[in-house]
Design a protein around this motif. Sequence first.
Motif, PDB file in Angstrom:
ATOM      1  N   VAL A 341       0.869  -1.240   0.125  1.00 49.51           N
ATOM      2  CA  VAL A 341      -0.149  -0.085  -0.044  1.00 49.51           C
ATOM      3  C   VAL A 341       0.656   1.154   0.113  1.00 49.51           C
ATOM      4  O   VAL A 341       0.945   1.938   1.187  1.00 49.51           O
ATOM      5  N   SER A 342       1.533   1.654  -1.014  1.00 51.72           N
ATOM      6  CA  SER A 342       2.078   2.992  -1.451  1.00 51.72           C
ATOM      7  C   SER A 342       2.457   3.039  -2.731  1.00 51.72           C
ATOM      8  O   SER A 342       2.212   2.035  -3.665  1.00 51.72           O
ATOM      9  N   PHE A 343       2.831   4.118  -3.057  1.00 49.12           N
ATOM     10  CA  PHE A 343       3.119   4.323  -4.610  1.00 49.12           C
ATOM     11  C   PHE A 343       4.660   4.515  -4.962  1.00 49.12           C
ATOM     12  O   PHE A 343       5.231   4.828  -5.807  1.00 49.12           O
ATOM     13  N   ALA A 344       5.371   3.383  -4.314  1.00 44.45           N
ATOM     14  CA  ALA A 344       6.869   3.485  -4.036  1.00 44.45           C
ATOM     15  C   ALA A 344       7.229   2.296  -5.548  1.00 44.45           C
ATOM     16  O   ALA A 344       7.248   1.310  -5.280  1.00 44.45           O
ATOM     17  N   ASN A 345       7.225   3.016  -6.570  1.00 49.67           N
ATOM     18  CA  ASN A 345       7.819   2.339  -7.815  1.00 49.67           C
ATOM     19  C   ASN A 345       8.362   3.056  -8.764  1.00 49.67           C
ATOM     20  O   ASN A 345       8.313   4.383  -8.750  1.00 49.67           O
ATOM     21  N   PHE A 346       9.045   2.549  -9.746  1.00 51.96           N
ATOM     22  CA  PHE A 346       9.565   3.273 -10.822  1.00 51.96           C
ATOM     23  C   PHE A 346       8.734   4.324 -11.645  1.00 51.96           C
ATOM     24  O   PHE A 346       9.312   5.515 -11.777  1.00 51.96           O
ATOM     25  N   SER A 347       7.640   4.146 -11.881  1.00 45.63           N
ATOM     26  CA  SER A 347       6.763   5.031 -12.780  1.00 45.63           C
ATOM     27  C   SER A 347       6.277   6.177 -12.024  1.00 45.63           C
ATOM     28  O   SER A 347       6.175   7.359 -12.452  1.00 45.63           O
ATOM     29  N   SER A 348       6.485   5.961 -10.613  1.00 47.55           N
ATOM     30  CA  SER A 348       6.171   7.202  -9.659  1.00 47.55           C
ATOM     31  C   SER A 348       7.057   8.354  -9.709  1.00 47.55           C
ATOM     32  O   SER A 348       6.877   9.605  -9.772  1.00 47.55           O
ATOM     33  N   ILE A 349       8.460   8.097 -10.026  1.00 45.80           N
ATOM     34  CA  ILE A 349       9.348   8.967 -10.336  1.00 45.80           C
ATOM     35  C   ILE A 349       8.892  10.059 -11.259  1.00 45.80           C
ATOM     36  O   ILE A 349       8.938  11.151 -11.129  1.00 45.80           O
ATOM     37  N   GLY A 350       8.218   9.398 -12.502  1.00 41.82           N
ATOM     38  CA  GLY A 350       7.963  10.344 -13.885  1.00 41.82           C
ATOM     39  C   GLY A 350       6.764  11.113 -13.402  1.00 41.82           C
ATOM     40  O   GLY A 350       6.725  12.162 -13.837  1.00 41.82           O
ATOM     41  N   ILE A 351       5.855  10.333 -12.637  1.00 41.43           N
ATOM     42  CA  ILE A 351       4.577  10.866 -12.277  1.00 41.43           C
ATOM     43  C   ILE A 351       4.747  12.162 -11.222  1.00 41.43           C
ATOM     44  O   ILE A 351       4.611  13.309 -11.564  1.00 41.43           O
ATOM     45  N   ILE A 352       5.636  12.039 -10.368  1.00 42.40           N
ATOM     46  CA  ILE A 352       5.801  13.171  -9.577  1.00 42.40           C
ATOM     47  C   ILE A 352       6.553  14.128 -10.089  1.00 42.40           C
ATOM     48  O   ILE A 352       6.270  15.409 -10.063  1.00 42.40           O
ATOM     49  N   ALA A 353       7.927  13.917 -10.629  1.00 45.81           N
ATOM     50  CA  ALA A 353       8.450  14.844 -11.561  1.00 45.81           C
ATOM     51  C   ALA A 353       7.931  15.543 -12.637  1.00 45.81           C
ATOM     52  O   ALA A 353       8.119  16.837 -12.661  1.00 45.81           O
ATOM     53  N   LEU A 375      13.051   6.999  -4.523  1.00 42.02           N
ATOM     54  CA  LEU A 375      12.391   5.620  -4.773  1.00 42.02           C
ATOM     55  C   LEU A 375      13.016   4.893  -3.610  1.00 42.02           C
ATOM     56  O   LEU A 375      12.344   3.859  -2.943  1.00 42.02           O
ATOM     57  N   TYR A 376      14.259   4.938  -3.370  1.00 39.69           N
ATOM     58  CA  TYR A 376      14.957   4.198  -2.197  1.00 39.69           C
ATOM     59  C   TYR A 376      14.277   4.502  -0.925  1.00 39.69           C
ATOM     60  O   TYR A 376      14.141   3.540  -0.309  1.00 39.69           O
ATOM     61  N   GLY A 377      14.109   5.704  -0.469  1.00 36.71           N
ATOM     62  CA  GLY A 377      13.517   6.151   0.484  1.00 36.71           C
ATOM     63  C   GLY A 377      11.949   5.907   0.661  1.00 36.71           C
ATOM     64  O   GLY A 377      11.929   5.159   1.823  1.00 36.71           O
TER      65      GLY A 377
END
Length: 393
Positions: A341-353, A375-377
């Motif tokens: 239950v979190s958005f911690a994945n590679f695609s989230s980097i692009g979404i947030i940026a 993503l690490y954190g």
Amino acid sequence: MKYIIAIIGLIIVLGLAFIASNNKKQIKYKPVLLMIVIQIALSALLLNTKFGYYLIKGFADVFSKLLTYAGSGIDFVFGGIANKGESPFFLEVLLPIVFISVLIGIFQYLRILPFIMKWLGFILSKVNGMGKLESYNAVASAMVGQSEVFITVKKQLGHLPPNRLYTLCASAMSTVSMSIVGAYMTMIQPKYVVTALVINLFGGFIISSIINPYTVKKEEDLVEILEDERQSFFEMLGEYILDGFKVAIIVGAMLLGFVALMAAINDVFNMIFGISFQQILGYIFSPFAFIMGVPWSEAVRAGGIMATKLVTNEFVAMMDLTQISSKFDPRTLGIISVFLVSFANFSSIGIIAGAVKALHEKKGNVVAKFGLKLLYGATLVSVLSAIIVSLVL
């Protein structure tokens, strides 16, 4: 034994955060320890008490009713597409997001959500030792979503240094939005969704306080929240209906692509190596599953689910988990569910940026540069939450 493994797990997670810290001398250990104690207490309250049971039951019943209402609209528009007795994922899980998005819009319009976010953020700031803006942003992320939240702090983005911007983005990646909570509850048990929602808020601050410690001076704590240009009620309804539908379509498209790609990669690896790609990832992630409290006999399979979430998204991982849930012990199922239950994945980097860049191009480029560290954190936050829950299950 579970307590020993949990303590070792906590030490490892906090140690991994410490290694990545950009200012080890400035870490505030007292708020970190206090928030860990709060996480344990809240997990025990939600999962091991009658009060927690009724609280979660009430929360789940509300979303169950909302999904029923959403089903009325879906049946009207798409009735007859599915054969009787079938439950297509897109219709049953994704499309209800549209209705829940509408409700969020109404609460925003009535200024109920901004009021809740502001005061919950204020209370959190007294506990986490960070700025009021960071605390508000964490609550807002859980309410409105990881990309939409930056609209509410648009005025402040241009004034934020990279370290504060990191914390805001880390909160957005570590939580999930209320609009898709109902979708999660159709795949995993509501009690784990609710528990993860609550303790991830604190987990995000714990890891950020170690990886990215700093002190916010009173005059630097920009807490003025952006007021959107006032729309008419029906303009707002139209906007949130379309936004909810966009989210459903985007998630559906990502699932289609990721699930198909994962099936193809697994098939190729099976033909060449006699083992699937997910099984390989399972072996890599199994030590993390073990320190989360998963028995070693189930650690490889659990590690595969964890890795799937990281390289695709939480929906794909939850779908995989539902298919093999009978192979897991109930305690293991709870631990993995909380991790997912979190958005911690590679695609989230692009979404947030992308979300930040759309509002402030220069700051968006800054976010893109520390994307992997984000993503690490956020992944450490998920592991930490799972470890905390393993203590009370």
